[in-house]
Design a protein around this motif. Structure first.
Motif, PDB file in Angstrom:
ATOM      1  N   SER A  58      15.342  10.986   5.185  1.00 42.64           N
ATOM      2  CA  SER A  58      14.311  11.562   4.305  1.00 42.64           C
ATOM      3  C   SER A  58      13.174  12.166   5.124  1.00 42.64           C
ATOM      4  CB  SER A  58      13.729  10.491   3.382  1.00 42.64           C
ATOM      5  OG  SER A  58      14.681  10.006   2.508  1.00 42.64           O
ATOM      6  N   LEU A  59      12.734  11.413   6.112  1.00 42.17           N
ATOM      7  CA  LEU A  59      11.632  11.885   6.956  1.00 42.17           C
ATOM      8  C   LEU A  59      12.018  13.118   7.755  1.00 42.17           C
ATOM      9  CD1 LEU A  59      10.282   8.444   8.159  1.00 42.17           C
ATOM     10  CD2 LEU A  59       9.011  10.115   6.795  1.00 42.17           C
ATOM     11  N   SER A  60      13.216  13.113   8.301  1.00 40.48           N
ATOM     12  CA  SER A  60      13.622  14.256   9.121  1.00 40.48           C
ATOM     13  C   SER A  60      13.703  15.524   8.287  1.00 40.48           C
ATOM     14  CB  SER A  60      14.948  13.978   9.841  1.00 40.48           C
ATOM     15  OG  SER A  60      15.996  13.851   8.914  1.00 40.48           O
ATOM     16  N   GLN A  61      14.158  15.415   7.052  1.00 33.08           N
ATOM     17  CA  GLN A  61      14.201  16.595   6.164  1.00 33.08           C
ATOM     18  C   GLN A  61      12.796  17.105   5.876  1.00 33.08           C
ATOM     19  OE1 GLN A  61      16.815  18.499   5.068  1.00 33.08           O
ATOM     20  NE2 GLN A  61      17.847  17.272   6.613  1.00 33.08           N
ATOM     21  N   ALA A  62      11.870  16.190   5.618  1.00 33.89           N
ATOM     22  CA  ALA A  62      10.490  16.595   5.327  1.00 33.89           C
ATOM     23  C   ALA A  62       9.833  17.213   6.544  1.00 33.89           C
ATOM     24  CB  ALA A  62       9.689  15.394   4.847  1.00 33.89           C
ATOM     25  N   LEU A  63      10.085  16.627   7.713  1.00 34.79           N
ATOM     26  CA  LEU A  63       9.442  17.111   8.931  1.00 34.79           C
ATOM     27  C   LEU A  63       9.923  18.490   9.345  1.00 34.79           C
ATOM     28  CD1 LEU A  63       9.210  13.774  10.932  1.00 34.79           C
ATOM     29  CD2 LEU A  63       7.356  15.020   9.824  1.00 34.79           C
ATOM     30  N   LEU A  64      11.087  18.901   8.866  1.00 32.08           N
ATOM     31  CA  LEU A  64      11.554  20.265   9.114  1.00 32.08           C
ATOM     32  C   LEU A  64      10.604  21.306   8.514  1.00 32.08           C
ATOM     33  CD1 LEU A  64      15.399  19.931   8.485  1.00 32.08           C
ATOM     34  CD2 LEU A  64      14.232  20.255  10.682  1.00 32.08           C
ATOM     35  N   HIS A  65       9.850  20.882   7.494  1.00 29.12           N
ATOM     36  CA  HIS A  65       8.940  21.806   6.795  1.00 29.12           C
ATOM     37  C   HIS A  65       7.498  21.708   7.288  1.00 29.12           C
ATOM     38  CE1 HIS A  65      12.147  22.803   4.065  1.00 29.12           C
ATOM     39  NE2 HIS A  65      12.409  21.524   3.978  1.00 29.12           N
ATOM     40  N   PHE A  84       0.792  -1.230   0.000  1.00 23.01           N
ATOM     41  CA  PHE A  84       0.000   0.000   0.000  1.00 23.01           C
ATOM     42  C   PHE A  84       0.826   1.283   0.000  1.00 23.01           C
ATOM     43  CE2 PHE A  84      -2.306  -3.326   2.330  1.00 23.01           C
ATOM     44  CZ  PHE A  84      -3.338  -3.523   1.420  1.00 23.01           C
ATOM     45  N   VAL A  85       2.135   1.182  -0.180  1.00 16.26           N
ATOM     46  CA  VAL A  85       2.981   2.375  -0.090  1.00 16.26           C
ATOM     47  C   VAL A  85       2.523   3.458  -1.068  1.00 16.26           C
ATOM     48  CG1 VAL A  85       5.310   3.291  -0.435  1.00 16.26           C
ATOM     49  CG2 VAL A  85       4.978   1.184   0.868  1.00 16.26           C
ATOM     50  N   GLY A  86       2.253   3.092  -2.313  1.00 14.82           N
ATOM     51  CA  GLY A  86       1.847   4.080  -3.322  1.00 14.82           C
ATOM     52  C   GLY A  86       0.540   4.768  -2.988  1.00 14.82           C
ATOM     53  N   ILE A  87      -0.482   3.995  -2.694  1.00 15.87           N
ATOM     54  CA  ILE A  87      -1.790   4.573  -2.389  1.00 15.87           C
ATOM     55  C   ILE A  87      -1.769   5.303  -1.048  1.00 15.87           C
ATOM     56  CG2 ILE A  87      -2.743   2.424  -1.414  1.00 15.87           C
ATOM     57  CD1 ILE A  87      -4.785   4.899  -3.486  1.00 15.87           C
ATOM     58  N   LEU A  88      -0.997   4.821  -0.086  1.00 17.26           N
ATOM     59  CA  LEU A  88      -0.859   5.530   1.192  1.00 17.26           C
ATOM     60  C   LEU A  88      -0.234   6.900   0.978  1.00 17.26           C
ATOM     61  CD1 LEU A  88       0.317   2.798   3.709  1.00 17.26           C
ATOM     62  CD2 LEU A  88      -1.640   4.304   3.987  1.00 17.26           C
ATOM     63  N   THR A  89       0.817   6.944   0.176  1.00 17.14           N
ATOM     64  CA  THR A  89       1.495   8.212  -0.097  1.00 17.14           C
ATOM     65  C   THR A  89       0.544   9.193  -0.777  1.00 17.14           C
ATOM     66  OG1 THR A  89       3.624   7.108  -0.262  1.00 17.14           O
ATOM     67  CG2 THR A  89       3.451   9.263  -1.300  1.00 17.14           C
ATOM     68  N   GLU A  90      -0.205   8.701  -1.754  1.00 19.50           N
ATOM     69  CA  GLU A  90      -1.166   9.554  -2.459  1.00 19.50           C
ATOM     70  C   GLU A  90      -2.244  10.072  -1.500  1.00 19.50           C
ATOM     71  OE1 GLU A  90      -4.630   9.130  -5.851  1.00 19.50           O
ATOM     72  OE2 GLU A  90      -3.012   7.658  -5.825  1.00 19.50           O
ATOM     73  N   THR A  91      -2.758   9.187  -0.668  1.00 18.69           N
ATOM     74  CA  THR A  91      -3.811   9.577   0.276  1.00 18.69           C
ATOM     75  C   THR A  91      -3.294  10.584   1.296  1.00 18.69           C
ATOM     76  OG1 THR A  91      -4.898   7.433   0.015  1.00 18.69           O
ATOM     77  CG2 THR A  91      -5.465   8.707   1.975  1.00 18.69           C
ATOM     78  N   VAL A  92      -2.142  10.303   1.891  1.00 22.18           N
ATOM     79  CA  VAL A  92      -1.585  11.201   2.914  1.00 22.18           C
ATOM     80  C   VAL A  92      -1.319  12.585   2.330  1.00 22.18           C
ATOM     81  CG1 VAL A  92       0.446  11.619   4.366  1.00 22.18           C
ATOM     82  CG2 VAL A  92      -0.670   9.380   4.392  1.00 22.18           C
ATOM     83  N   SER A  93      -0.854  12.651   1.094  1.00 26.97           N
ATOM     84  CA  SER A  93      -0.563  13.960   0.496  1.00 26.97           C
ATOM     85  C   SER A  93      -1.815  14.815   0.321  1.00 26.97           C
ATOM     86  CB  SER A  93       0.154  13.794  -0.847  1.00 26.97           C
ATOM     87  OG  SER A  93      -0.736  13.297  -1.825  1.00 26.97           O
ATOM     88  N   LEU A 117       4.360  14.132   3.170  1.00 24.78           N
ATOM     89  CA  LEU A 117       4.278  14.892   4.426  1.00 24.78           C
ATOM     90  C   LEU A 117       4.483  16.391   4.216  1.00 24.78           C
ATOM     91  CD1 LEU A 117       6.074  12.496   6.925  1.00 24.78           C
ATOM     92  CD2 LEU A 117       3.615  12.823   6.575  1.00 24.78           C
ATOM     93  N   LEU A 118       5.086  16.772   3.118  1.00 25.89           N
ATOM     94  CA  LEU A 118       5.255  18.198   2.813  1.00 25.89           C
ATOM     95  C   LEU A 118       3.905  18.886   2.604  1.00 25.89           C
ATOM     96  CD1 LEU A 118       8.305  17.985   0.388  1.00 25.89           C
ATOM     97  CD2 LEU A 118       8.303  18.697   2.796  1.00 25.89           C
ATOM     98  N   HIS A 119       2.861  18.094   2.359  1.00 29.24           N
ATOM     99  CA  HIS A 119       1.517  18.631   2.128  1.00 29.24           C
ATOM    100  C   HIS A 119       0.610  18.473   3.349  1.00 29.24           C
ATOM    101  CE1 HIS A 119       2.525  18.972  -2.109  1.00 29.24           C
ATOM    102  NE2 HIS A 119       3.061  17.768  -2.002  1.00 29.24           N
ATOM    103  N   VAL A 120       1.200  18.125   4.487  1.00 30.49           N
ATOM    104  CA  VAL A 120       0.430  17.870   5.710  1.00 30.49           C
ATOM    105  C   VAL A 120       0.919  18.827   6.808  1.00 30.49           C
ATOM    106  CG1 VAL A 120      -0.343  16.084   7.309  1.00 30.49           C
ATOM    107  CG2 VAL A 120       0.275  15.455   4.987  1.00 30.49           C
ATOM    108  N   PRO A 121       0.516  20.097   6.730  1.00 29.42           N
ATOM    109  CA  PRO A 121       1.066  21.107   7.638  1.00 29.42           C
ATOM    110  C   PRO A 121       0.658  20.964   9.102  1.00 29.42           C
ATOM    111  CG  PRO A 121      -0.728  22.038   6.359  1.00 29.42           C
ATOM    112  CD  PRO A 121      -0.466  20.660   5.808  1.00 29.42           C
TER     113      PRO A 121
END
Length: 166
Positions: A156-163, A90-99, A133-137
């Motif tokens: 990767s996650l830590s870089q995204a979470l900075l934003h 489910f990685v692909g659909i999870l990523t799409e949904t979370v965004s 996660l960049l789209h989940v403020p």
């Protein structure tokens, strides 16, 4: 459903949030596909005052359909918890949904395998999730237990979470 949409919206929101799980709401939406009541029902679900917590269905097909329903209907989830299943398919659909979940505050994606490296999202999935996660403020809590993301995935996650402001 006519009775439900005839009630004040605040009361309908309360009933949906306190008495139904998202899978039940998804079934109710499907039952209303050809009914005039569907438009007010979806308007209520998409309102920012609705706080829904998603617990996933048990089968892989249902999981994919359920995640697509959340995305297509633009449901304002504050909490998405997926536990007890292998996440790899489910990685692909999870990523799409979370965004698409700008209102999301809590994201729990716990891999079900007792062997952490089996069935988790891994480093590649973590990198993919990082972009979403960049789209989940509003994200405040992220739990990826048992996903074997490794150092590269954590980076990767830590870089995204900075934003993420919260």
């Amino acid at each position: 459903m006519m009775i439900l949409t005839a009630l004040p919206e605040d009361l309908v929101r309360y009933l949906l949030m306190e008495w139904l799980v998202l899978q039940d709401i998804c079934c109710l939406d499907s039952a209303l596909c050809v009914r005039i009541d569907r438009v007010p029902f979806l308007r209520i679900l998409q309102s920012p005052q609705v706080r829904l917590i998603a617990e996933p269905p048990s089968s892989n097909t249902d999981m994919t359909n359920w995640l697509q329903w959340i995305t297509v209907r633009r449901i304002n989830l504050q909490e998405l918890c997926i536990r007890g299943i292998r996440l790899t398919p489910f990685v692909g659909i999870l990523t799409e949904t979370v965004s698409q979940l700008a209102t999301l505050q809590i994201l729990v994606l716990e891999n079900a395998s007792y062997i952490e490296s089996a069935g988790g999202i891994g480093a590649a999935g973590a990198a993919s999730l990082s972009q979403a996660l960049l789209h989940v403020p509003n994200l405040q809590t992220l739990n990826l237990a048992g996903n074997a993301i490794g150092a590269a995935g954590a980076a990767s996650l830590s870089q995204a979470l900075l934003h993420v402001p919260n």
